[in-house]
Scaffold this motif. Structure first.
Motif, mmCIF file in Angstrom:
data_model
loop_
_atom_site.group_PDB
_atom_site.id
_atom_site.type_symbol
_atom_site.label_atom_id
_atom_site.label_comp_id
_atom_site.label_asym_id
_atom_site.label_seq_id
_atom_site.Cartn_x
_atom_site.Cartn_y
_atom_site.Cartn_z
ATOM 1 N N PHE A 1 3.915 2.428 5.905
ATOM 2 C CA PHE A 1 4.252 2.108 7.325
ATOM 3 C C PHE A 1 3.418 2.140 8.540
ATOM 4 O O PHE A 1 3.018 3.293 8.631
ATOM 5 C CB PHE A 1 5.817 2.623 7.333
ATOM 6 N N GLY A 2 3.569 1.245 9.261
ATOM 7 C CA GLY A 2 2.816 1.277 10.315
ATOM 8 C C GLY A 2 3.555 2.191 11.621
ATOM 9 O O GLY A 2 4.536 2.373 11.357
ATOM 10 N N GLY A 3 2.688 2.241 12.649
ATOM 11 C CA GLY A 3 3.351 3.025 13.841
ATOM 12 C C GLY A 3 4.621 2.247 14.363
ATOM 13 O O GLY A 3 5.467 3.071 14.726
ATOM 14 N N GLU B 1 13.807 1.012 -6.408
ATOM 15 C CA GLU B 1 13.395 2.386 -6.792
ATOM 16 C C GLU B 1 12.058 2.611 -7.423
ATOM 17 O O GLU B 1 11.342 3.613 -7.536
ATOM 18 C CB GLU B 1 14.238 2.499 -8.025
ATOM 19 N N ASN B 2 11.288 1.608 -7.262
ATOM 20 C CA ASN B 2 9.825 1.572 -7.603
ATOM 21 C C ASN B 2 8.921 1.943 -6.573
ATOM 22 O O ASN B 2 7.674 2.282 -6.595
ATOM 23 C CB ASN B 2 9.362 0.128 -8.145
ATOM 24 N N ARG B 3 9.628 1.994 -5.449
ATOM 25 C CA ARG B 3 8.722 2.531 -4.125
ATOM 26 C C ARG B 3 8.989 4.343 -4.374
ATOM 27 O O ARG B 3 9.968 4.845 -3.937
ATOM 28 C CB ARG B 3 9.399 2.130 -2.841
ATOM 29 N N LYS B 4 7.506 4.719 -4.695
ATOM 30 C CA LYS B 4 7.653 6.142 -4.998
ATOM 31 C C LYS B 4 6.711 7.062 -3.710
ATOM 32 O O LYS B 4 6.918 7.989 -3.941
ATOM 33 C CB LYS B 4 7.053 6.252 -6.269
ATOM 34 N N VAL B 5 5.868 6.230 -3.372
ATOM 35 C CA VAL B 5 4.777 7.071 -2.547
ATOM 36 C C VAL B 5 4.885 6.336 -1.192
ATOM 37 O O VAL B 5 4.784 5.090 -1.013
ATOM 38 C CB VAL B 5 3.487 6.781 -3.056
ATOM 39 N N VAL B 6 5.039 7.095 -0.198
ATOM 40 C CA VAL B 6 5.216 6.362 1.014
ATOM 41 C C VAL B 6 4.101 7.055 1.951
ATOM 42 O O VAL B 6 4.305 8.232 2.142
ATOM 43 C CB VAL B 6 6.800 6.659 1.812
ATOM 44 N N VAL B 7 3.326 6.370 2.631
ATOM 45 C CA VAL B 7 2.354 6.620 3.528
ATOM 46 C C VAL B 7 2.949 6.293 5.072
ATOM 47 O O VAL B 7 3.079 5.185 5.370
ATOM 48 C CB VAL B 7 1.036 6.004 3.201
ATOM 49 N N LEU C 1 7.083 10.969 -2.588
ATOM 50 C CA LEU C 1 6.159 11.655 -1.903
ATOM 51 C C LEU C 1 5.947 10.982 -0.569
ATOM 52 O O LEU C 1 5.816 9.754 -0.549
ATOM 53 C CB LEU C 1 4.811 11.442 -2.898
ATOM 54 N N ILE C 2 5.891 11.710 0.374
ATOM 55 C CA ILE C 2 5.715 11.340 1.778
ATOM 56 C C ILE C 2 4.246 12.124 2.204
ATOM 57 O O ILE C 2 4.069 13.327 2.381
ATOM 58 C CB ILE C 2 6.866 11.777 2.670
ATOM 59 N N VAL C 3 3.338 10.977 2.271
ATOM 60 C CA VAL C 3 2.030 11.208 2.728
ATOM 61 C C VAL C 3 1.685 10.944 3.992
ATOM 62 O O VAL C 3 1.730 9.674 4.300
ATOM 63 C CB VAL C 3 1.183 10.813 1.656
ATOM 64 N N PRO C 4 0.969 11.704 4.825
ATOM 65 C CA PRO C 4 0.350 11.226 6.036
ATOM 66 C C PRO C 4 -0.827 10.325 5.909
ATOM 67 O O PRO C 4 -1.661 10.667 5.114
ATOM 68 C CB PRO C 4 -0.038 12.543 6.624
ATOM 69 N N GLY C 5 -0.904 9.251 6.747
ATOM 70 C CA GLY C 5 -2.087 8.520 6.679
ATOM 71 C C GLY C 5 -3.029 9.177 7.527
ATOM 72 O O GLY C 5 -2.922 10.064 8.431
ATOM 73 N N PHE C 6 -4.150 8.268 7.547
ATOM 74 C CA PHE C 6 -5.301 8.643 8.756
ATOM 75 C C PHE C 6 -5.933 10.099 8.444
ATOM 76 O O PHE C 6 -7.239 10.152 8.536
ATOM 77 C CB PHE C 6 -4.629 8.451 9.990
ATOM 78 N N GLY D 1 -6.909 3.720 9.797
ATOM 79 C CA GLY D 1 -6.949 4.828 8.739
ATOM 80 C C GLY D 1 -5.893 4.996 8.002
ATOM 81 O O GLY D 1 -6.096 5.206 6.829
ATOM 82 N N SER D 2 -4.663 4.699 8.302
ATOM 83 C CA SER D 2 -3.409 4.816 7.653
ATOM 84 C C SER D 2 -3.583 3.693 6.389
ATOM 85 O O SER D 2 -3.144 4.010 5.308
ATOM 86 C CB SER D 2 -2.309 4.816 8.217
ATOM 87 N N ASP D 3 -4.017 2.534 6.768
ATOM 88 C CA ASP D 3 -4.185 1.478 5.721
ATOM 89 C C ASP D 3 -5.305 2.217 4.477
ATOM 90 O O ASP D 3 -5.041 1.653 3.512
ATOM 91 C CB ASP D 3 -4.589 0.240 6.306
ATOM 92 N N ILE D 4 -6.316 2.642 5.106
ATOM 93 C CA ILE D 4 -7.195 3.173 4.141
ATOM 94 C C ILE D 4 -6.616 4.384 3.361
ATOM 95 O O ILE D 4 -6.715 4.145 1.998
ATOM 96 C CB ILE D 4 -8.397 3.904 4.894
#
Length: 451
Positions: free
Chosen positions: A6-8, A28-34, A179-184, A200-203
């Motif tokens: 998800f973007g800013g 329910e398949n959305r398991k990792v959120v950046v 899993l909630i992961v910071p981008g960038f 960077g978050s896209d990367i």
């Protein structure tokens, strides 16, 4: 399994974050959120990342940081309060981390800026995980360091160590928790914070999709599809339903704002499809970006991109094509000033070298010109700062005769000169050089001709 980024703009306010939660819970398949740092809430607002840069500037200058610290903290506190977490420990925790940034000794200013600006995502990921837990959604904050992501290179333009993928593959986690992961932001082997380059978050999202073997990488932004041309230039442009990786790469390079051109390389290497979708209209199908062989083109052109970030150097010398090592001498001069080139179309007596303007200062240009005169003795040398590039891209261009003719004829009728035309080796793109003041008009003319 899906990795979702998800973007800013999708995380700028509590109301927007609620939309994000609705999207996550709908599949329910959305398991990792950046997550990105909170973006602009309205026109004229300031992104949290930019506020953190100001915080870094004031820290370096030894200025009073009280106001900027409060401004940044309030952005997170507003989101927490929307969900009733104003008394929760997460805000004091965020405050402590923000203050600590000002007290750390950094090896260089680049390390300092990376740590400060990367914290926008780091703190937001902690906040999002905390809110999800509070509303009864099993979620856990995961640092890039926990995942085994290690980088090298410049602190503000880091590159992933390929060994990181094996560590991510072996990462153990509870599949019942998000899993909630910071981008960038990411980290070096020495434990210093580093950031990826722009986008960077896209990367980060693409790296995680590959490292955790996702079936799909969903990238939520504020548009319902990728458009075939900049909607700021062409009114109501055609949207793109499906496109290939290499079409996206070509268009991103020349100005498409949806992805930085390096951002999707990890998913390309793993053949993972990308779905660009709209946080504000999640039911819209968006745009699918897929492997090159997964599309049968229905039209010659998929998209048109434009960018005015370029400068060009024109060289003329008779019979330059016959001199062995002529281009090598030029490249050695550029390398001596740490300057890379973007493109180098040439003829028997002429050569144009196209650069990203950010690499060129007046001093560097003067030194390069001096060395070129000394080394290759050109009959003519001219710097062209007023230079824009338009990229016309489509898998269908390989098998459709006359597309370029149609474009150049339309531009000629509009009295727009083309200083440079360069056909890509892949035959799916044509690059056109135009004066900056003619760029928008040329884009409109080309769009009308090919669509």
């Amino acid at each position: 399994m899906k990795v979702v980024k998800f973007g800013g703009s999708s995380l700028a306010t509590g109301e927007q974050v609620q939309k994000v939660f609705n999207i996550i819970q709908a599949d329910e398949n959305r398991k990792v959120v950046v997550v990105s740092a909170p973006g602009k809430r309205f026109s004229g607002d300031i992104k949290v990342t930019d506020l953190l840069k100001t915080y870094a500037d004031q820290t370096i200058a030894g200025e009073d940081i009280t106001d900027i610290l409060l401004t940044i903290l309030n952005r997170y506190q507003d989101i927490a309060q929307y969900f009733g977490l104003e008394e929760n420990k997460i805000i004091p925790q965020i405050k402590r981390q923000l203050i600590q940034l000002n007290r750390v000794h950094y090896p260089s200013f680049d390390h300092l800026y990376a740590a400060f600006m990367g914290h926008g995502e780091l703190l937001n990921a902690q906040l999002i995980a905390c809110i999800l837990q509070a509303i009864g959604q099993p979620a856990v904050f995961v640092s890039p360091m926990d995942l085994g992501m290690v980088v090298s290179g410049s602190p503000r333009a880091a590159r992933l160590d390929p060994t990181s993928y094996e560590r991510m593959h072996n990462f153990q986690y509870d599949p019942n928790k998000l899993l909630i992961v910071p981008g960038f932001i990411t980290y070096t082997n020495d434990g210093y914070a580093a950031t990826f380059s722009r986008g960077g978050s896209d990367i980060t999202g693409a790296i995680l999709a590959r490292g955790l073997h996702a079936d799909l990488y969903e990238n939520f932004t504020d548009v319902s599809a990728i458009y075939s041309v900049n909607p700021g230039i062409v009114t109501n442009p055609k949207s793109i339903e499906r496109m290939t990786y290499r079409e996206m790469r070509e268009l991103s390079y020349a100005g498409f704002a949806v992805f930085h051109d390096e951002a999707i390389i990890p998913v390309i290497e793993a053949n993972i499809p990308i779905n660009v979708k709209n946080t504000n209209d999640p039911e819209a199908p968006g745009t699918m970006i897929v492997p090159n062989q997964a599309i049968t083109p229905t039209s010659p052109v998929t998209g048109i991109a434009n960018d005015d970030r370029f400068a060009a150097l024109y060289l003329h010398r008779y019979l330059l094509n016959r001199e062995v090592g002529f281009t090598l001498k030029i490249l050695q001069i550029l390398a001596s000033y740490n300057v890379s080139y973007e493109h180098m179309p040439s003829g028997i007596d002429d050569m144009t070298i196209i650069f990203d303007k950010s690499q060129l200062s007046p001093t560097i240009k003067a030194h390069i010109s001096h060395d070129l005169y000394q080394t290759i003795a050109p009959d003519e040398l001219e710097w062209l700062d007023d230079y824009a590039i338009i990229m016309v891209v489509g898998e269908g261009m390989q098998k459709n005769i006359g597309t370029l003719t149609k474009i150049t004829a339309a531009l000629a009728e509009a009295n727009i000169n083309l200083p440079m035309v360069n056909q890509g080796a892949s035959q799916i793109s044509t690059m056109l050089g135009v004066p900056v003041d003619k760029m928008k008009q040329a884009v409109q003319v080309i769009y009308d001709a090919v669509f």
